[in-house]
Design a protein around this motif. Structure first.
Motif, PDB file in Angstrom:
ATOM      1  N   ILE A  37     -37.053  41.805  29.971  1.00 27.47           N
ATOM      2  CA  ILE A  37     -38.362  41.246  29.626  1.00 27.47           C
ATOM      3  C   ILE A  37     -38.323  40.628  28.233  1.00 27.47           C
ATOM      4  O   ILE A  37     -38.860  39.546  27.994  1.00 27.47           O
ATOM      5  CB  ILE A  37     -39.447  42.330  29.716  1.00 27.47           C
ATOM      6  CG1 ILE A  37     -39.684  42.716  31.173  1.00 27.47           C
ATOM      7  CG2 ILE A  37     -40.756  41.840  29.078  1.00 27.47           C
ATOM      8  CD1 ILE A  37     -40.675  43.835  31.365  1.00 27.47           C
ATOM      9  N   MET A  38     -37.659  41.312  27.300  1.00 26.44           N
ATOM     10  CA  MET A  38     -37.550  40.787  25.940  1.00 26.44           C
ATOM     11  C   MET A  38     -36.833  39.438  25.924  1.00 26.44           C
ATOM     12  O   MET A  38     -37.255  38.491  25.263  1.00 26.44           O
ATOM     13  CB  MET A  38     -36.798  41.785  25.063  1.00 26.44           C
ATOM     14  CG  MET A  38     -36.743  41.394  23.593  1.00 26.44           C
ATOM     15  SD  MET A  38     -35.765  42.553  22.594  1.00 26.44           S
ATOM     16  CE  MET A  38     -36.740  44.049  22.796  1.00 26.44           C
ATOM     17  N   MET A  39     -35.738  39.337  26.675  1.00 22.60           N
ATOM     18  CA  MET A  39     -34.968  38.089  26.701  1.00 22.60           C
ATOM     19  C   MET A  39     -35.685  37.001  27.488  1.00 22.60           C
ATOM     20  O   MET A  39     -35.577  35.813  27.159  1.00 22.60           O
ATOM     21  CB  MET A  39     -33.581  38.338  27.309  1.00 22.60           C
ATOM     22  CG  MET A  39     -32.662  39.177  26.433  1.00 22.60           C
ATOM     23  SD  MET A  39     -32.327  38.465  24.797  1.00 22.60           S
ATOM     24  CE  MET A  39     -33.431  39.470  23.754  1.00 22.60           C
ATOM     25  N   GLU A  40     -36.424  37.369  28.522  1.00 21.58           N
ATOM     26  CA  GLU A  40     -37.205  36.368  29.260  1.00 21.58           C
ATOM     27  C   GLU A  40     -38.273  35.761  28.355  1.00 21.58           C
ATOM     28  O   GLU A  40     -38.536  34.560  28.406  1.00 21.58           O
ATOM     29  CB  GLU A  40     -37.858  37.000  30.491  1.00 21.58           C
ATOM     30  CG  GLU A  40     -36.890  37.267  31.630  1.00 21.58           C
ATOM     31  CD  GLU A  40     -37.569  37.938  32.820  1.00 21.58           C
ATOM     32  OE1 GLU A  40     -38.655  38.536  32.618  1.00 21.58           O
ATOM     33  OE2 GLU A  40     -37.026  37.877  33.933  1.00 21.58           O
ATOM     34  N   ALA A  42     -38.071  35.457  25.162  1.00 13.99           N
ATOM     35  CA  ALA A  42     -37.413  34.660  24.125  1.00 13.99           C
ATOM     36  C   ALA A  42     -36.830  33.363  24.655  1.00 13.99           C
ATOM     37  O   ALA A  42     -36.864  32.330  23.976  1.00 13.99           O
ATOM     38  CB  ALA A  42     -36.310  35.486  23.460  1.00 13.99           C
ATOM     39  N   THR A  43     -36.298  33.380  25.884  1.00 11.58           N
ATOM     40  CA  THR A  43     -35.606  32.202  26.413  1.00 11.58           C
ATOM     41  C   THR A  43     -36.442  31.386  27.388  1.00 11.58           C
ATOM     42  O   THR A  43     -36.132  30.223  27.649  1.00 11.58           O
ATOM     43  CB  THR A  43     -34.315  32.617  27.146  1.00 11.58           C
ATOM     44  OG1 THR A  43     -34.652  33.425  28.298  1.00 11.58           O
ATOM     45  CG2 THR A  43     -33.400  33.422  26.222  1.00 11.58           C
ATOM     46  N   LYS A  83     -26.412  37.727  20.642  1.00 11.07           N
ATOM     47  CA  LYS A  83     -26.174  36.781  21.729  1.00 11.07           C
ATOM     48  C   LYS A  83     -27.365  35.834  21.894  1.00 11.07           C
ATOM     49  O   LYS A  83     -27.189  34.647  22.199  1.00 11.07           O
ATOM     50  CB  LYS A  83     -25.874  37.536  23.029  1.00 11.07           C
ATOM     51  CG  LYS A  83     -24.540  38.257  22.996  1.00 11.07           C
ATOM     52  CD  LYS A  83     -24.162  38.842  24.332  1.00 11.07           C
ATOM     53  CE  LYS A  83     -22.779  39.501  24.255  1.00 11.07           C
ATOM     54  NZ  LYS A  83     -21.705  38.530  23.925  1.00 11.07           N
ATOM     55  N   LEU A  84     -28.570  36.356  21.686  1.00 17.72           N
ATOM     56  CA  LEU A  84     -29.751  35.498  21.728  1.00 17.72           C
ATOM     57  C   LEU A  84     -29.697  34.460  20.615  1.00 17.72           C
ATOM     58  O   LEU A  84     -29.985  33.282  20.835  1.00 17.72           O
ATOM     59  CB  LEU A  84     -31.017  36.337  21.605  1.00 17.72           C
ATOM     60  CG  LEU A  84     -32.336  35.558  21.458  1.00 17.72           C
ATOM     61  CD1 LEU A  84     -32.597  34.699  22.693  1.00 17.72           C
ATOM     62  CD2 LEU A  84     -33.493  36.509  21.207  1.00 17.72           C
ATOM     63  N   PRO A 146     -43.711  33.526  18.458  1.00 21.86           N
ATOM     64  CA  PRO A 146     -42.389  33.093  18.009  1.00 21.86           C
ATOM     65  C   PRO A 146     -41.367  34.188  18.273  1.00 21.86           C
ATOM     66  O   PRO A 146     -41.708  35.374  18.323  1.00 21.86           O
ATOM     67  CB  PRO A 146     -42.582  32.861  16.503  1.00 21.86           C
ATOM     68  CG  PRO A 146     -44.049  32.594  16.362  1.00 21.86           C
ATOM     69  CD  PRO A 146     -44.715  33.464  17.389  1.00 21.86           C
ATOM     70  N   ILE A 147     -40.115  33.817  18.427  1.00 12.22           N
ATOM     71  CA  ILE A 147     -39.088  34.764  18.826  1.00 12.22           C
ATOM     72  C   ILE A 147     -38.991  35.962  17.888  1.00 12.22           C
ATOM     73  O   ILE A 147     -38.894  37.110  18.322  1.00 12.22           O
ATOM     74  CB  ILE A 147     -37.717  34.070  18.929  1.00 12.22           C
ATOM     75  CG1 ILE A 147     -37.726  33.109  20.119  1.00 12.22           C
ATOM     76  CG2 ILE A 147     -36.593  35.088  19.101  1.00 12.22           C
ATOM     77  CD1 ILE A 147     -36.454  32.321  20.277  1.00 12.22           C
ATOM     78  N   ARG A 148     -39.031  35.715  16.588  1.00 10.63           N
ATOM     79  CA  ARG A 148     -38.870  36.812  15.649  1.00 10.63           C
ATOM     80  C   ARG A 148     -40.040  37.799  15.739  1.00 10.63           C
ATOM     81  O   ARG A 148     -39.862  39.001  15.586  1.00 10.63           O
ATOM     82  CB  ARG A 148     -38.731  36.276  14.217  1.00 10.63           C
ATOM     83  CG  ARG A 148     -37.561  35.340  14.024  1.00 10.63           C
ATOM     84  CD  ARG A 148     -36.245  36.060  14.090  1.00 10.63           C
ATOM     85  NE  ARG A 148     -35.837  36.574  12.795  1.00 10.63           N
ATOM     86  CZ  ARG A 148     -34.706  37.242  12.595  1.00 10.63           C
ATOM     87  NH1 ARG A 148     -33.897  37.506  13.605  1.00 10.63           N
ATOM     88  NH2 ARG A 148     -34.377  37.667  11.392  1.00 10.63           N
TER      89      ARG A 148
END
Length: 207
Positions: A37-40, A42-43, A83-84, A146-148
């Motif tokens: 979920i975190m990576m979804e 972000a990307t 990796k992100l 925002p990602i951060r």
């Protein structure tokens, strides 16, 4: 550094004696859903998110299979965020023609100078992620951050890591974590305020 984040559901008492493969399988079952979920968020791409999470698990196992399971949590999220960052930088470079011939700031958005903000971990995530909100509504709001800010909020409020450990995972100062986390909670409260009973009652009164 935190070993096992407070919000984890894993029972490590029974995994220490297992093989590395068994420990990894149990660990993946515990954290993969939240990490995905975190990576979804972000990307904005499920396939890429799955690839990043899978690559992070592989890297974790190759480099740290001998480490105790309780040390894997912070290590995994550090690898995953690296990796992100790498993926994000590649995306930014490929999106700009002739980027090699011009100076380009590849930092993530929202990396503004730190503000003097107290650590607001006393903010109860339940006030933001309350029972009046659906999972989709919550995820849509987090996706807009925002990602951060996403990272700071999810590592602090969801995983339960301390400010210090979150800073080590995100590779920034504790002051930056506090700033990102504060901004994230403020933004989420504003975006999701229409779902609160107070806001709804107020709207009925205004009518």
């Amino acid at each position: 550094m935190d070993l096992v984040p407070p919000n984890t559901q894993a029972d490590l008492r029974h995994v220490s004696a297992k093989s590395s493969e068994q420990r990894l399988s149990a660990f993946m079952h515990e954290v993969s859903g939240r990490a995905l979920i975190m990576m979804e968020s972000a990307t904005k791409n499920t396939d890429i998110a799955m690839d990043l999470v899978q690559e992070a698990f592989i890297s974790l196992y190759k480099a740290y299979s001998k480490k105790p399971t309780e040390e894997w949590y912070a290590l995994f999220y550090t690898i995953l965020n690296n990796k992100l960052y790498d993926w994000k930088r590649k995306e930014q470079r490929s999106a700009i023609p002739f980027s090699l011939f011009k100076k380009k700031n590849l930092d993530f958005e929202d990396d503004a100078p730190e503000e003097q903000i107290a650590d607001d971990y006393h903010i109860d995530p339940a006030e933001i992620l309350s029972q009046h909100m659906t999972i989709n509504e919550i995820k849509e709001a987090i996706d807009k951050l925002p990602i951060r800010q996403q990272q700071a909020f999810m590592l602090r409020a969801w995983e339960g890591f301390s400010t210090k450990t979150t800073a080590e995972i995100m590779q920034c100062s504790e002051g930056s974590v506090k700033t990102h986390y504060y901004r994230a909670t403020q933004a989420l409260q504003q975006m999701l305020s229409y779902l609160s009973p107070y806001h709804q009652n107020k709207g009925m009164t205004d009518e």
